[in-house]
Design a protein around this motif. Sequence first.
Motif, PDB file in Angstrom:
ATOM      1  N   GLN A 335       0.913  -1.095   0.064  1.00 43.98           N
ATOM      2  CA  GLN A 335      -0.185   0.153   0.155  1.00 43.98           C
ATOM      3  C   GLN A 335       0.939   1.186  -0.069  1.00 43.98           C
ATOM      4  O   GLN A 335       1.958   1.164   0.438  1.00 43.98           O
ATOM      5  CB  GLN A 335      -0.979   0.083   1.275  1.00 43.98           C
ATOM      6  CG  GLN A 335      -1.806   0.890   1.479  1.00 43.98           C
ATOM      7  CD  GLN A 335      -2.867   1.353   0.173  1.00 43.98           C
ATOM      8  OE1 GLN A 335      -2.416   1.261  -1.094  1.00 43.98           O
ATOM      9  NE2 GLN A 335      -4.283   1.118   0.555  1.00 43.98           N
ATOM     10  N   GLN A 337       1.680   5.178  -2.243  1.00 45.45           N
ATOM     11  CA  GLN A 337       1.527   5.888  -3.547  1.00 45.45           C
ATOM     12  C   GLN A 337       2.515   5.284  -4.641  1.00 45.45           C
ATOM     13  O   GLN A 337       2.595   4.076  -4.676  1.00 45.45           O
ATOM     14  CB  GLN A 337       1.879   7.478  -3.166  1.00 45.45           C
ATOM     15  CG  GLN A 337       3.000   7.919  -2.465  1.00 45.45           C
ATOM     16  CD  GLN A 337       3.139   9.546  -2.580  1.00 45.45           C
ATOM     17  OE1 GLN A 337       2.851   9.791  -1.212  1.00 45.45           O
ATOM     18  NE2 GLN A 337       3.274  10.131  -3.388  1.00 45.45           N
ATOM     19  N   SER A 365      -9.156   2.968  -9.235  1.00 48.15           N
ATOM     20  CA  SER A 365      -9.831   3.882  -8.261  1.00 48.15           C
ATOM     21  C   SER A 365     -11.406   3.928  -8.682  1.00 48.15           C
ATOM     22  O   SER A 365     -11.964   4.399  -7.938  1.00 48.15           O
ATOM     23  CB  SER A 365      -9.073   5.254  -8.180  1.00 48.15           C
ATOM     24  OG  SER A 365      -8.862   5.615  -9.641  1.00 48.15           O
ATOM     25  N   ALA A 415      -2.220   0.402  -3.702  1.00 46.69           N
ATOM     26  CA  ALA A 415      -1.739   1.702  -3.915  1.00 46.69           C
ATOM     27  C   ALA A 415      -2.243   2.519  -4.880  1.00 46.69           C
ATOM     28  O   ALA A 415      -2.873   2.153  -6.101  1.00 46.69           O
ATOM     29  CB  ALA A 415      -0.090   1.453  -4.225  1.00 46.69           C
ATOM     30  N   GLN A 419      -0.857  10.727  -4.050  1.00 53.13           N
ATOM     31  CA  GLN A 419      -1.724  11.074  -3.016  1.00 53.13           C
ATOM     32  C   GLN A 419      -1.126  11.228  -1.699  1.00 53.13           C
ATOM     33  O   GLN A 419      -0.128  10.536  -1.318  1.00 53.13           O
ATOM     34  CB  GLN A 419      -2.698   9.865  -2.931  1.00 53.13           C
ATOM     35  CG  GLN A 419      -3.467   9.729  -4.282  1.00 53.13           C
ATOM     36  CD  GLN A 419      -4.235  10.797  -4.612  1.00 53.13           C
ATOM     37  OE1 GLN A 419      -4.857  11.780  -3.775  1.00 53.13           O
ATOM     38  NE2 GLN A 419      -4.511  10.883  -5.841  1.00 53.13           N
ATOM     39  N   PHE A 424      -5.611   7.777   2.096  1.00 50.69           N
ATOM     40  CA  PHE A 424      -5.638   6.575   2.619  1.00 50.69           C
ATOM     41  C   PHE A 424      -6.514   6.264   3.873  1.00 50.69           C
ATOM     42  O   PHE A 424      -6.444   5.105   4.169  1.00 50.69           O
ATOM     43  CB  PHE A 424      -4.238   5.945   2.664  1.00 50.69           C
ATOM     44  CG  PHE A 424      -3.372   6.190   1.427  1.00 50.69           C
ATOM     45  CD1 PHE A 424      -3.469   5.021   0.337  1.00 50.69           C
ATOM     46  CD2 PHE A 424      -2.607   7.329   1.172  1.00 50.69           C
ATOM     47  CE1 PHE A 424      -2.925   5.449  -0.843  1.00 50.69           C
ATOM     48  CE2 PHE A 424      -1.962   7.258   0.100  1.00 50.69           C
ATOM     49  CZ  PHE A 424      -1.897   6.407  -0.903  1.00 50.69           C
ATOM     50  N   ASN A 437     -10.322   4.638  -0.997  1.00 48.90           N
ATOM     51  CA  ASN A 437      -9.233   3.786  -1.018  1.00 48.90           C
ATOM     52  C   ASN A 437      -9.145   2.732  -0.106  1.00 48.90           C
ATOM     53  O   ASN A 437      -9.153   1.397  -0.363  1.00 48.90           O
ATOM     54  CB  ASN A 437      -7.939   4.515  -1.062  1.00 48.90           C
ATOM     55  CG  ASN A 437      -6.683   3.694  -1.301  1.00 48.90           C
ATOM     56  OD1 ASN A 437      -5.968   3.013  -0.330  1.00 48.90           O
ATOM     57  ND2 ASN A 437      -6.047   3.513  -2.496  1.00 48.90           N
ATOM     58  N   TYR A 438      -9.365   3.110   1.292  1.00 53.64           N
ATOM     59  CA  TYR A 438      -9.279   2.024   2.502  1.00 53.64           C
ATOM     60  C   TYR A 438     -10.571   1.148   2.094  1.00 53.64           C
ATOM     61  O   TYR A 438     -10.397  -0.060   2.074  1.00 53.64           O
ATOM     62  CB  TYR A 438      -9.528   2.988   3.604  1.00 53.64           C
ATOM     63  CG  TYR A 438      -9.419   2.098   4.840  1.00 53.64           C
ATOM     64  CD1 TYR A 438      -8.117   2.065   5.544  1.00 53.64           C
ATOM     65  CD2 TYR A 438     -10.103   1.142   5.082  1.00 53.64           C
ATOM     66  CE1 TYR A 438      -7.853   1.404   6.672  1.00 53.64           C
ATOM     67  CE2 TYR A 438     -10.042   0.135   6.375  1.00 53.64           C
ATOM     68  CZ  TYR A 438      -8.833   0.317   7.154  1.00 53.64           C
ATOM     69  OH  TYR A 438      -8.487  -0.522   8.018  1.00 53.64           O
ATOM     70  N   TRP A 459       4.236  -0.532   3.395  1.00 53.26           N
ATOM     71  CA  TRP A 459       3.804   0.723   3.063  1.00 53.26           C
ATOM     72  C   TRP A 459       4.975   1.459   2.471  1.00 53.26           C
ATOM     73  O   TRP A 459       6.077   1.807   3.185  1.00 53.26           O
ATOM     74  CB  TRP A 459       3.192   1.447   4.357  1.00 53.26           C
ATOM     75  CG  TRP A 459       2.775   2.940   4.460  1.00 53.26           C
ATOM     76  CD1 TRP A 459       3.801   3.681   5.026  1.00 53.26           C
ATOM     77  CD2 TRP A 459       1.762   3.342   3.822  1.00 53.26           C
ATOM     78  NE1 TRP A 459       3.014   4.759   4.707  1.00 53.26           N
ATOM     79  CE2 TRP A 459       1.803   4.971   4.100  1.00 53.26           C
ATOM     80  CE3 TRP A 459       0.592   3.083   3.204  1.00 53.26           C
ATOM     81  CZ2 TRP A 459       1.094   5.665   3.853  1.00 53.26           C
ATOM     82  CZ3 TRP A 459      -0.375   3.738   2.756  1.00 53.26           C
ATOM     83  CH2 TRP A 459      -0.264   5.091   3.402  1.00 53.26           C
ATOM     84  N   GLN A 461       4.771   5.464   1.192  1.00 53.03           N
ATOM     85  CA  GLN A 461       4.334   6.797   0.903  1.00 53.03           C
ATOM     86  C   GLN A 461       4.656   7.751   1.738  1.00 53.03           C
ATOM     87  O   GLN A 461       5.353   7.680   2.813  1.00 53.03           O
ATOM     88  CB  GLN A 461       2.676   6.497   1.103  1.00 53.03           C
ATOM     89  CG  GLN A 461       1.686   7.606   0.890  1.00 53.03           C
ATOM     90  CD  GLN A 461       1.598   8.745   1.985  1.00 53.03           C
ATOM     91  OE1 GLN A 461       1.972   8.629   3.108  1.00 53.03           O
ATOM     92  NE2 GLN A 461       1.224  10.245   1.582  1.00 53.03           N
ATOM     93  N   LEU A 479      -3.885   5.592  10.627  1.00 51.03           N
ATOM     94  CA  LEU A 479      -4.043   4.744   9.448  1.00 51.03           C
ATOM     95  C   LEU A 479      -3.560   3.320  10.269  1.00 51.03           C
ATOM     96  O   LEU A 479      -4.316   2.083  10.081  1.00 51.03           O
ATOM     97  CB  LEU A 479      -3.222   4.990   8.311  1.00 51.03           C
ATOM     98  CG  LEU A 479      -3.474   3.674   7.227  1.00 51.03           C
ATOM     99  CD1 LEU A 479      -4.677   3.690   6.657  1.00 51.03           C
ATOM    100  CD2 LEU A 479      -2.388   4.327   6.025  1.00 51.03           C
TER     101      LEU A 479
END
Length: 666
Positions: A335, A337, A365, A415, A419, A424, A437-438, A459, A461, A479
Amino acid sequence: MRRPAAVVLTLLAASLVVLPTPASAATACDAAAAGFTPVLQLDLPERANYLNTTPPYSLDRTAEIGPNFDRVGYCLELDGQWVWTAMEPFSTDARRIGLPTRPGEIVRQRVGDLDVRSNVPGVTEGTGQSGYLEMWPNQYAKTASAQVANASAATYDADDSPTTTLGYGSFQVSQVGPTRPSTVPAKPVFAINTFTQSDTSLLSLGIGARPTADPDWTFADNAAQYTQRRLTAYVRTSIVTLTESPQDRQLIPRDASGGAAVPVAGRITDPRVKSVQLKVIGNGKTDVYTSASRQFRFTPRITAGLHEYTFELLALGRVVARRDGIVSGDAYVVQGQSNAEASMYNGAASGEESPYLRSFGSPVSDPTISAADRVWGYATGDVSRQSGSVGQWAIRMGRQLVDKYKVPIALINGAHGGQPISFFQRNDANPDDIATNYGRLRQRLVAAGIMGHLRGVLWYQGESDNDNAAVHVSGFTSLLQDWRSDFGTTPKYYVYQVRTSPCGNSTSTSLREAQREMGDTLGVTVLSTTGLSGHDGCHYAYAGGYRDMGDHAYAVLARDLYGGPSAGVAPPNPRSVTASGLQLTVQLRSTDPLTVEEGVAADFRVDGCCGHGDICRLPTGQAGTTAVRSANRSDCPHLPGSSACGPVDHERHRNRSADLHPSDQD
């Protein structure tokens, strides 16, 4: 005892569908369609705009059929040319087997046990083939998902991508190779296009591959060439209804015993059926289970390993359901960007793909397209926001785990590039909100059957948070709490320290320092990217970039979850900085040997100084426990034999009025 028995018999009689003689026109496929019942028939016009309407079928028995079918067939007739094809059902709703004309009516998946008969040269006749379906009311692009071997991203063919915009339409069945890679060419069986366009646009349709231009007849505009254009849809009515079964190519998380129980359940709907039989074929043997119960349930176990299982359910001597490619293994989430999407920027990772690397759904998306993609497929690394897209470093990581530990791996990538951390976050009032997204990721995990069974979450991002450490830390803390609530506390959580924030800015370090500290404050494992030579200021080439990230991620997972070696795995991470005159000494947490190379002093800066490295007195060419700091260079201090991607970037240790920073000069 008589009363319950009578009730059961009544229910069985109510569930049995007795079909009258079909009221459809005879077709050229009648002989090939023996044992099937026609349920839809449509004389296709030259032009059609069926968007958001039901086509004017001359025969429509879908309400009568309901879910009571176990195979689907199609006959397309064009002026004496004809093709028949039948396959496993792709829906349990008979209303979904006709032309898709409404938003969300999207089918984009493989089908097994494809039968084909035709009088058109070039169409490969036979049984037990592999097929691929592209059915939607949307416009579409040539972009390929890479789920189909030998399909092209340069033409409209057997592997195109529906876009958000409605209003062209595709109804296509193709023959494809059963594996990836494959020597079998991907080619259309038949195609009907342009049925949701406008009343002024001619339909584009054909049997087999179009001899010129796009093979799937897109933009052929040729309906006026035919006087007969008839589509008939058929079903084979079921004698057994399944209520629970695996999907083709599904990965079922392994348990502590090294395998998984796979439920297969249903009910007998035809009084002629006295028993059902389940065959589980795989790992060099065939297990057979039998039940005479009208409501049956089997829970055979499969073992985790590099072997696939086939499930066949039989009644009255015929296969009423078949599921192929079932495996048991481990599941991970990726997950973040664009560097979590990690699509191809420079150099391909397609060589890392494996039949034992799987994925579920798509990270697209668009909520409608996302909701329609609920099938298992093969994991791919080079393309993004497609069915099975997992990214280059994830595919490399997964392949290493498959090869070393002989276990299938599922990778679910959620991802979305460009963003900030706010994008997220979970909608706490509706965690499954598909507009978020979540929510899209959460829905995929639940539908895949792996929610609560993840081994790890990785992760990457922070570039789009523009070095705003406070916002980033606050957002990620929230998150992470939601992940631990939904995914559980058992998975290991990994955080990549970004290379730049924002992209192209190599001097701002507040956010990176905050990410380094998450290892202490949030209980995550921090991964480094500072030593990767393939960085372009924002993204990475495969060689020297995503490939090396995948190798390091593999080494970390191997250490943490598979009993792999620990030496040289952790990136150098400072414990303290002390000053002695003009010399600053950085003490690392690890005692792994570190080699300091010539010129490393240029990679440091101290707040308040006008240059880099001018106050550092660093011993070079030595290995030992005394550590120095270098960042964002391919020749950074390294651990001999290490898989780490350079030291963790840091800035926090204050000495007098000065801070030590990496210069981040490549």
